[in-house]
Design a protein around this motif. Structure first.
Motif, PDB file in Angstrom:
ATOM      1  N   GLY A  30    -112.330 -56.928   6.256  1.00 30.24           N
ATOM      2  CA  GLY A  30    -111.473 -55.767   6.466  1.00 30.24           C
ATOM      3  C   GLY A  30    -110.625 -55.801   7.724  1.00 30.24           C
ATOM      4  O   GLY A  30    -109.715 -54.993   7.869  1.00 30.24           O
ATOM      5  N   PHE A  31    -110.917 -56.706   8.656  1.00 32.66           N
ATOM      6  CA  PHE A  31    -110.151 -56.777   9.900  1.00 32.66           C
ATOM      7  C   PHE A  31    -110.403 -58.125  10.562  1.00 32.66           C
ATOM      8  O   PHE A  31    -111.372 -58.808  10.254  1.00 32.66           O
ATOM      9  CB  PHE A  31    -110.515 -55.635  10.861  1.00 32.66           C
ATOM     10  N   GLY A  32    -109.513 -58.497  11.468  1.00 38.56           N
ATOM     11  CA  GLY A  32    -109.676 -59.736  12.209  1.00 38.56           C
ATOM     12  C   GLY A  32    -110.528 -59.515  13.442  1.00 38.56           C
ATOM     13  O   GLY A  32    -110.567 -58.420  13.997  1.00 38.56           O
ATOM     14  N   MET A  33    -111.212 -60.571  13.871  1.00 27.37           N
ATOM     15  CA  MET A  33    -112.094 -60.463  15.027  1.00 27.37           C
ATOM     16  C   MET A  33    -112.279 -61.843  15.627  1.00 27.37           C
ATOM     17  O   MET A  33    -112.791 -62.740  14.956  1.00 27.37           O
ATOM     18  CB  MET A  33    -113.438 -59.896  14.581  1.00 27.37           C
ATOM     19  N   ASN A  34    -111.805 -62.025  16.866  1.00 22.62           N
ATOM     20  CA  ASN A  34    -111.934 -63.304  17.550  1.00 22.62           C
ATOM     21  C   ASN A  34    -112.435 -63.087  18.961  1.00 22.62           C
ATOM     22  O   ASN A  34    -112.087 -62.098  19.607  1.00 22.62           O
ATOM     23  CB  ASN A  34    -110.581 -64.024  17.645  1.00 22.62           C
ATOM     24  N   LEU A  35    -113.223 -64.036  19.447  1.00 18.82           N
ATOM     25  CA  LEU A  35    -113.551 -64.093  20.856  1.00 18.82           C
ATOM     26  C   LEU A  35    -112.538 -65.034  21.481  1.00 18.82           C
ATOM     27  O   LEU A  35    -112.347 -66.151  21.005  1.00 18.82           O
ATOM     28  CB  LEU A  35    -114.971 -64.624  21.071  1.00 18.82           C
ATOM     29  N   VAL A  36    -111.857 -64.573  22.516  1.00 18.51           N
ATOM     30  CA  VAL A  36    -110.837 -65.381  23.186  1.00 18.51           C
ATOM     31  C   VAL A  36    -111.328 -65.664  24.599  1.00 18.51           C
ATOM     32  O   VAL A  36    -111.692 -64.740  25.324  1.00 18.51           O
ATOM     33  CB  VAL A  36    -109.477 -64.639  23.228  1.00 18.51           C
ATOM     34  N   THR A  37    -111.343 -66.937  24.966  1.00 20.91           N
ATOM     35  CA  THR A  37    -111.753 -67.348  26.306  1.00 20.91           C
ATOM     36  C   THR A  37    -110.625 -68.157  26.920  1.00 20.91           C
ATOM     37  O   THR A  37    -110.225 -69.184  26.369  1.00 20.91           O
ATOM     38  CB  THR A  37    -113.045 -68.199  26.252  1.00 20.91           C
ATOM     39  N   LEU A  38    -110.101 -67.682  28.043  1.00 17.44           N
ATOM     40  CA  LEU A  38    -109.050 -68.400  28.755  1.00 17.44           C
ATOM     41  C   LEU A  38    -109.568 -68.800  30.127  1.00 17.44           C
ATOM     42  O   LEU A  38    -110.071 -67.955  30.881  1.00 17.44           O
ATOM     43  CB  LEU A  38    -107.796 -67.544  28.910  1.00 17.44           C
ATOM     44  N   ALA A  39    -109.444 -70.078  30.434  1.00 16.25           N
ATOM     45  CA  ALA A  39    -109.807 -70.574  31.756  1.00 16.25           C
ATOM     46  C   ALA A  39    -108.793 -70.041  32.762  1.00 16.25           C
ATOM     47  O   ALA A  39    -107.707 -69.578  32.387  1.00 16.25           O
ATOM     48  CB  ALA A  39    -109.808 -72.103  31.749  1.00 16.25           C
ATOM     49  N   PRO A  40    -109.115 -70.094  34.050  1.00  7.53           N
ATOM     50  CA  PRO A  40    -108.151 -69.660  35.055  1.00  7.53           C
ATOM     51  C   PRO A  40    -106.797 -70.340  34.863  1.00  7.53           C
ATOM     52  O   PRO A  40    -106.728 -71.532  34.591  1.00  7.53           O
ATOM     53  CB  PRO A  40    -108.810 -70.081  36.375  1.00  7.53           C
ATOM     54  N   ARG A  41    -105.737 -69.534  34.909  1.00  7.43           N
ATOM     55  CA  ARG A  41    -104.331 -69.950  34.800  1.00  7.43           C
ATOM     56  C   ARG A  41    -103.899 -70.269  33.358  1.00  7.43           C
ATOM     57  O   ARG A  41    -102.739 -70.603  33.147  1.00  7.43           O
ATOM     58  CB  ARG A  41    -104.021 -71.149  35.711  1.00  7.43           C
ATOM     59  N   GLN A  42    -104.765 -70.162  32.370  1.00 11.47           N
ATOM     60  CA  GLN A  42    -104.360 -70.410  30.984  1.00 11.47           C
ATOM     61  C   GLN A  42    -103.646 -69.203  30.412  1.00 11.47           C
ATOM     62  O   GLN A  42    -103.900 -68.058  30.797  1.00 11.47           O
ATOM     63  CB  GLN A  42    -105.565 -70.739  30.090  1.00 11.47           C
ATOM     64  N   ARG A  43    -102.748 -69.474  29.442  1.00  8.28           N
ATOM     65  CA  ARG A  43    -102.004 -68.423  28.739  1.00  8.28           C
ATOM     66  C   ARG A  43    -102.044 -68.706  27.245  1.00  8.28           C
ATOM     67  O   ARG A  43    -102.106 -69.856  26.820  1.00  8.28           O
ATOM     68  CB  ARG A  43    -100.539 -68.414  29.163  1.00  8.28           C
ATOM     69  N   GLY A  44    -101.961 -67.643  26.481  1.00 12.05           N
ATOM     70  CA  GLY A  44    -101.791 -67.776  25.045  1.00 12.05           C
ATOM     71  C   GLY A  44    -100.311 -67.781  24.704  1.00 12.05           C
ATOM     72  O   GLY A  44     -99.453 -67.648  25.575  1.00 12.05           O
ATOM     73  N   ARG A  45    -100.018 -67.935  23.419  1.00 10.34           N
ATOM     74  CA  ARG A  45     -98.634 -67.906  22.944  1.00 10.34           C
ATOM     75  C   ARG A  45     -98.069 -66.489  23.014  1.00 10.34           C
ATOM     76  O   ARG A  45     -98.796 -65.516  22.845  1.00 10.34           O
ATOM     77  CB  ARG A  45     -98.561 -68.359  21.495  1.00 10.34           C
TER      78      ARG A  45
END
Length: 140
Positions: A30-45
């Protein structure tokens, strides 16, 4: 008696992966669910969605959420909703890992469809949760 419809997983921010697909691991439909882990200084799109709104819950670290190029900083415990067409980018500008839960969905929420019982031994269809008193707290 059939097995109950229940699935377990464990959030693993130390896996070295940016995304842990909790929706897929749990079989959520019924919905999306993600765990997002970004190291220091990382960026997503930089991204947006056609239909899906997203909610981000900061579990560890500090999220810099770029919205149409404007920075919004959320500390641990911060929660934000972003509408589908809004361009956004998840950024970890800090010196420690950022861990957040990303939830997404589209369509109307189905509310007030719960049923409740006062005891495990109680049978039948149950009642509206508002009609069932909260149980007493466990003893210390």
């Amino acid at each position: 008696m059939a097995e109950p419809d229940i699935t377990f997983t464990t959030m693993d921010p130390g896996s070295g992966e940016r995304f842990q697909p909790l929706r897929r691991e749990l079989g959520v439909t019924g919905f999306g669910m993600n765990l997002v882990t970004l190291a220091p200084r990382q960026r997503g799109r930089i991204h947006a969605h056609d239909h899906q709104e997203e909610v981000y819950v900061v579990l560890e670290g500090e999220l810099t959420l770029m919205v149409e190029g404007v920075a919004h900083v959320l500390a641990r415990g911060g929660v934000v909703r972003v509408g589908p067409p809004v361009r956004r980018q998840l950024v970890n500008a800090g010196a420690v890992p950022l861990v957040l839960l990303a939830l997404g969905g589209s369509g109307e929420h189905v509310g007030r469809d719960g049923r409740a019982w006062t005891a495990w031994e109680e049978t039948g269809e149950g009642r509206s949760p508002q009609e069932v008193p909260l149980p007493e707290d466990l003893e210390a």
